[in-house]
Design a protein around this motif. Sequence first.
Motif, PDB file in Angstrom:
ATOM      1  N   LEU A   1     -48.809  24.179 -56.904  1.00 14.97           N
ATOM      2  CA  LEU A   1     -49.646  24.439 -58.163  1.00 14.97           C
ATOM      3  C   LEU A   1     -51.019  24.116 -56.765  1.00 14.97           C
ATOM      4  N   ALA A   2     -50.518  22.886 -55.761  1.00 13.47           N
ATOM      5  CA  ALA A   2     -51.577  22.579 -54.364  1.00 13.47           C
ATOM      6  C   ALA A   2     -52.913  21.922 -55.425  1.00 13.47           C
ATOM      7  N   THR A   3     -52.489  20.890 -55.793  1.00  9.91           N
ATOM      8  CA  THR A   3     -54.419  20.740 -56.289  1.00  9.91           C
ATOM      9  C   THR A   3     -54.718  19.228 -55.974  1.00  9.91           C
ATOM     10  N   MET A   4     -55.878  19.497 -55.544  1.00 12.52           N
ATOM     11  CA  MET A   4     -56.554  18.553 -54.512  1.00 12.52           C
ATOM     12  C   MET A   4     -56.523  17.122 -55.747  1.00 12.52           C
ATOM     13  N   GLY A   5     -56.129  15.801 -55.158  1.00  9.87           N
ATOM     14  CA  GLY A   5     -56.324  14.728 -55.930  1.00  9.87           C
ATOM     15  C   GLY A   5     -54.462  14.037 -56.033  1.00  9.87           C
TER      16      GLY A   5
ATOM     17  N   ILE B   1     -54.970  12.389 -46.170  1.00 10.17           N
ATOM     18  CA  ILE B   1     -56.510  12.981 -46.996  1.00 10.17           C
ATOM     19  C   ILE B   1     -57.009  13.404 -47.334  1.00 10.17           C
ATOM     20  N   GLY B   2     -57.978  15.056 -47.645  1.00 13.11           N
ATOM     21  CA  GLY B   2     -58.958  14.970 -46.844  1.00 13.11           C
ATOM     22  C   GLY B   2     -60.654  13.427 -47.644  1.00 13.11           C
ATOM     23  N   ASP B   3     -61.276  13.821 -47.405  1.00  9.40           N
ATOM     24  CA  ASP B   3     -62.583  12.920 -48.033  1.00  9.40           C
ATOM     25  C   ASP B   3     -62.454  14.055 -49.780  1.00  9.40           C
ATOM     26  N   GLY B   4     -62.653  15.094 -49.930  1.00  3.40           N
ATOM     27  CA  GLY B   4     -62.619  15.729 -50.716  1.00  3.40           C
ATOM     28  C   GLY B   4     -61.591  15.038 -51.981  1.00  3.40           C
ATOM     29  N   ALA B   5     -60.677  15.163 -51.471  1.00  2.14           N
ATOM     30  CA  ALA B   5     -59.499  14.064 -52.302  1.00  2.14           C
ATOM     31  C   ALA B   5     -60.005  12.972 -52.744  1.00  2.14           C
ATOM     32  N   PHE B   6     -60.041  12.446 -51.712  1.00  4.64           N
ATOM     33  CA  PHE B   6     -60.387  10.792 -51.581  1.00  4.64           C
ATOM     34  C   PHE B   6     -61.123  10.762 -53.068  1.00  4.64           C
TER      35      PHE B   6
ATOM     36  N   ASP C   1     -52.262  15.781 -48.739  1.00  2.00           N
ATOM     37  CA  ASP C   1     -53.000  16.234 -50.427  1.00  2.00           C
ATOM     38  C   ASP C   1     -53.286  18.022 -50.112  1.00  2.00           C
ATOM     39  N   VAL C   2     -54.143  18.668 -50.584  1.00  4.25           N
ATOM     40  CA  VAL C   2     -54.682  19.898 -50.022  1.00  4.25           C
ATOM     41  C   VAL C   2     -56.044  19.678 -49.146  1.00  4.25           C
ATOM     42  N   GLY C   3     -55.568  20.390 -47.654  1.00  5.53           N
ATOM     43  CA  GLY C   3     -57.130  21.144 -46.782  1.00  5.53           C
ATOM     44  C   GLY C   3     -56.688  21.023 -45.522  1.00  5.53           C
ATOM     45  N   TRP C   4     -57.017  20.108 -44.744  1.00  6.79           N
ATOM     46  CA  TRP C   4     -56.339  20.105 -43.360  1.00  6.79           C
ATOM     47  C   TRP C   4     -55.138  19.227 -43.048  1.00  6.79           C
ATOM     48  N   ASN C   5     -54.765  18.837 -43.617  1.00  5.16           N
ATOM     49  CA  ASN C   5     -54.084  17.292 -43.705  1.00  5.16           C
ATOM     50  C   ASN C   5     -52.443  17.726 -44.465  1.00  5.16           C
TER      51      ASN C   5
ATOM     52  N   ASP D   1     -62.768  12.174 -42.586  1.00  2.13           N
ATOM     53  CA  ASP D   1     -64.164  12.519 -43.395  1.00  2.13           C
ATOM     54  C   ASP D   1     -64.556  13.686 -42.596  1.00  2.13           C
ATOM     55  N   ASN D   2     -64.805  14.499 -43.783  1.00  2.00           N
ATOM     56  CA  ASN D   2     -65.775  15.696 -42.807  1.00  2.00           C
ATOM     57  C   ASN D   2     -67.019  16.413 -43.717  1.00  2.00           C
ATOM     58  N   SER D   3     -67.038  15.082 -44.518  1.00  2.00           N
ATOM     59  CA  SER D   3     -68.790  15.520 -45.100  1.00  2.00           C
ATOM     60  C   SER D   3     -67.958  16.721 -45.904  1.00  2.00           C
ATOM     61  N   ALA D   4     -67.314  17.070 -46.756  1.00  2.00           N
ATOM     62  CA  ALA D   4     -67.144  18.762 -47.391  1.00  2.00           C
ATOM     63  C   ALA D   4     -65.515  18.783 -47.500  1.00  2.00           C
ATOM     64  N   PHE D   5     -65.737  19.737 -48.626  1.00  2.00           N
ATOM     65  CA  PHE D   5     -64.455  20.733 -48.640  1.00  2.00           C
ATOM     66  C   PHE D   5     -63.925  21.123 -48.221  1.00  2.00           C
ATOM     67  N   GLY D   6     -63.235  20.887 -46.647  1.00  2.00           N
ATOM     68  CA  GLY D   6     -63.827  21.212 -45.221  1.00  2.00           C
ATOM     69  C   GLY D   6     -62.851  22.942 -45.188  1.00  2.00           C
ATOM     70  N   THR D   7     -61.799  22.763 -45.855  1.00  2.00           N
ATOM     71  CA  THR D   7     -60.668  23.856 -45.546  1.00  2.00           C
ATOM     72  C   THR D   7     -61.596  25.646 -46.217  1.00  2.00           C
ATOM     73  N   ILE D   8     -62.198  25.164 -47.305  1.00  2.00           N
ATOM     74  CA  ILE D   8     -62.412  26.261 -48.012  1.00  2.00           C
ATOM     75  C   ILE D   8     -64.740  26.377 -47.288  1.00  2.00           C
ATOM     76  N   ALA D   9     -65.365  24.904 -46.924  1.00  2.00           N
ATOM     77  CA  ALA D   9     -66.113  25.510 -46.606  1.00  2.00           C
ATOM     78  C   ALA D   9     -66.062  26.941 -45.052  1.00  2.00           C
TER      79      ALA D   9
HETATM   80  C1  TPP Z   1     -58.624  21.057 -58.047  1.00  2.00           C
HETATM   81  C2  TPP Z   1     -58.354  21.811 -56.886  1.00  2.00           C
HETATM   82  N1  TPP Z   1     -59.807  21.886 -56.829  1.00  2.00           N
HETATM   83  C3  TPP Z   1     -59.697  22.996 -55.932  1.00  2.00           C
HETATM   84  C4  TPP Z   1     -59.192  23.322 -55.183  1.00  2.00           C
HETATM   85  C5  TPP Z   1     -58.980  24.324 -54.178  1.00  2.00           C
HETATM   86  N2  TPP Z   1     -59.855  23.580 -52.517  1.00  2.00           N
HETATM   87  C6  TPP Z   1     -58.977  23.487 -51.783  1.00  2.00           C
HETATM   88  S1  TPP Z   1     -58.435  22.906 -50.257  1.00  2.00           S
HETATM   89  C7  TPP Z   1     -59.824  22.206 -50.810  1.00  2.00           C
HETATM   90  C8  TPP Z   1     -60.462  21.578 -49.233  1.00  2.00           C
HETATM   91  C9  TPP Z   1     -60.359  19.827 -50.098  1.00  2.00           C
HETATM   92  O1  TPP Z   1     -61.505  19.665 -49.270  1.00  2.00           O
HETATM   93  P1  TPP Z   1     -61.181  18.123 -49.006  1.00  2.00           P
HETATM   94  O2  TPP Z   1     -59.997  17.494 -49.583  1.00  2.00           O
HETATM   95  O3  TPP Z   1     -62.202  16.880 -47.401  1.00  2.00           O
HETATM   96  O4  TPP Z   1     -59.926  18.082 -47.287  1.00  2.00           O
HETATM   97  P2  TPP Z   1     -60.642  19.289 -46.589  1.00  2.00           P
HETATM   98  O5  TPP Z   1     -60.278  21.281 -46.207  1.00  2.00           O
HETATM   99  O6  TPP Z   1     -61.525  19.092 -45.830  1.00  2.00           O
HETATM  100  O7  TPP Z   1     -59.549  19.270 -45.137  1.00  2.00           O
HETATM  101  C10 TPP Z   1     -60.562  22.698 -51.986  1.00  2.00           C
HETATM  102  C11 TPP Z   1     -61.745  22.503 -52.960  1.00  2.00           C
HETATM  103  C12 TPP Z   1     -57.585  22.587 -55.039  1.00  2.00           C
HETATM  104  N3  TPP Z   1     -56.774  22.671 -54.080  1.00  2.00           N
HETATM  105  N4  TPP Z   1     -57.828  21.813 -56.485  1.00  2.00           N
END
Ligand code: TPP
Length: 590
Positions: free
Chosen positions: A441-445, A467-472, A415-419, A495-503
């Motif tokens: 587009l690098a969409t979460m989800g 995938i991250g917990d945000g995406a799942f 997905d997007v994030g650390w993964n 699972d880091n209980s966060a939208f970790g990358t943006i956090a």
């Molecule tokens: C639909 C959508 N909303 C917002 C973002 C911005 N965004 C990029 S990384 C990220 C965090 C993703 O969180 P998570 O899936 O938990 O992965 P982590 O960053 O914690 O590894 C977000 C919100 C995006 N890429 N796509």
Amino acid sequence: MSTVVQPDIARAAGAAMPTRIASYLLAEYLERLRVDVIFGLCGHTNIALLDALSKSRIRFVTTRHEQVAAHAADGYARASGKPGVLLTHLGPGLTNATTGVANAALDSIPMVVIAGDVPSHYYGRHPHQEVNVHQDADQFQIYRPFCKRVYRVDRAADLPRIVERAFHLAQTGRPGPVLVDVPMDIFSADLAVDAFQKAPAEIARPALAPQVAARIVDALAKAERPVLYAGGGVISSRATSALQALAEALEVPVAHTLMGKGCLREDHPLLLGMTGFWGTPIANEKCRTADLILAVGTRLAEANSSSWDPRYTFSIPPTRLIHIDIDSAEIGRNYPTELGVIADARLALQELAAASRGKQYRSRGSLRQEIARGRAEFASNWDHQWTSNQYPLRPERILSELKKAMPEDGFIVTDVGWNKNGVGQQYPITVPGTFITPSGLATMGFGPSAVLGVKTAQPRRAAVALIGDGAFGSNMSVVATAMEANIPAVWVVMDNSAFGTIAGLEKMHYGWSYGCLFEKDGKPYSVDYAAVARACGATGIQISAADELGPALCGALASGVPTVIQVPMENAPTPTPGYWNINDIYRQGC
Ligand SMILES: Cc1ncc(C[n+]2csc(CCOP(=O)(O)OP(=O)(O)O)c2C)c(N)n1
């Protein structure tokens, strides 16, 4: 005065030519185009086609959200090499799918989207769910900015022609999605039984002229510090063997974009790795100091190019650039280009590999040792974490367990994030096409849903969504879909209980992570995703110690049952050897 009569309509109306209902003819035509699965979601505007599909060999996978269906169709296309097909309802169905279709568009994935629409005889009167704020029956325009073509079928007789065009356009040139928006009465109209006749033409993709190949090979052979730079086009056109042959023939190192990962085996001595913000120092350095770069199948986009800042990844000029791409719009957009070539990546690289065989080239000195040293030096920053027993786990430990558990030809869908960033930078991919990730587009989800399509396309190969917990958490309905459709995907939820990358980004610039953490009353809030999986009838596993992950993964892959593995993980940032201009934009204060 003579009246011009459309021949197809005349035939459909005439007694001589038998007719059938369009939706049944369409389903049979899709079968003939070798469509074997359609992902989608029902609505009153598309059930005519669903009934027709039920009588065909085509499998319909019902999702519980159209974005899931769109990403699944995208994943299917990436893993099968065939266009993904998506079926949606009008209005909210079509808009729900926009993110998935746009994501496919920006990653050049072939897709045909079939959407139901309002009855054509009610255009503009606001029949139920019509989008007509600016123009009557205007919903198809919502897809215009990212589809290669948007068609609204206004006459039943046009349906065969438009569907043929859609499959043709989705796959030719730079692949991408095409929308076929079908008013529901047209699905139910009569058409001549032979109305769907024309199939998309076989296409000979543009090749590289031998004299141009000779010129490029000559330039690479004479260059002192050449680099081959591979983008996603090298993977999607299955050009990796030709790339390897060219690299080895002239001893040229290979760097790649995120989507180009897998272009050479990770243990190949000429592989530099990924460039850009989340790239590797040796890839950035060799690209920045190259005297000639041959870039193939890449947009030279921002993340891979360190925001085009010459201090980090590419310094063009003085570096000379030769750029091969299927899309002429990509040539010369971000960098001055000495030679642009419009060609299919595989055909071009095959021609170059042939021209380079036995060619004399300038000594590359200690290149291989420099690459080995550079890669090992960078890896030493994090490879000790591959065995870390820390709990919550280090992300690197999750990668190492995945590497051990996965068959070599298994798919990792991120997905997007650390993964995404961590796999792109650190995970050793050895089989081309097994790394599937959202880039443009690098969409979460993307990851949780795309794995459904990947596993459907390649049921005998392993497919894990990392995938991250945000995406799942953004669409957990994927588990129910996997259960219903018997798609034994595995989701590893970091699972880091966060939208970790943006956090992490907000913390770095603003000192806290307001709005980016999963919290309740100021305390971390965690969802039991494993229990959610079990509630769907799937397997759900909570990891409570680092050494539980390996066995859990092996068991999940062997079980043939959809499985969610929830792995508590430290929110550790991915190293960033490159540059991203956003970090110079943030300002704090009032
Ligand atoms: C639909 C959508 N909303 C917002 C973002 C911005 N965004 C990029 S990384 C990220 C965090 C993703 O969180 P998570 O899936 O938990 O992965 P982590 O960053 O914690 O590894 C977000 C919100 C995006 N890429 N796509």
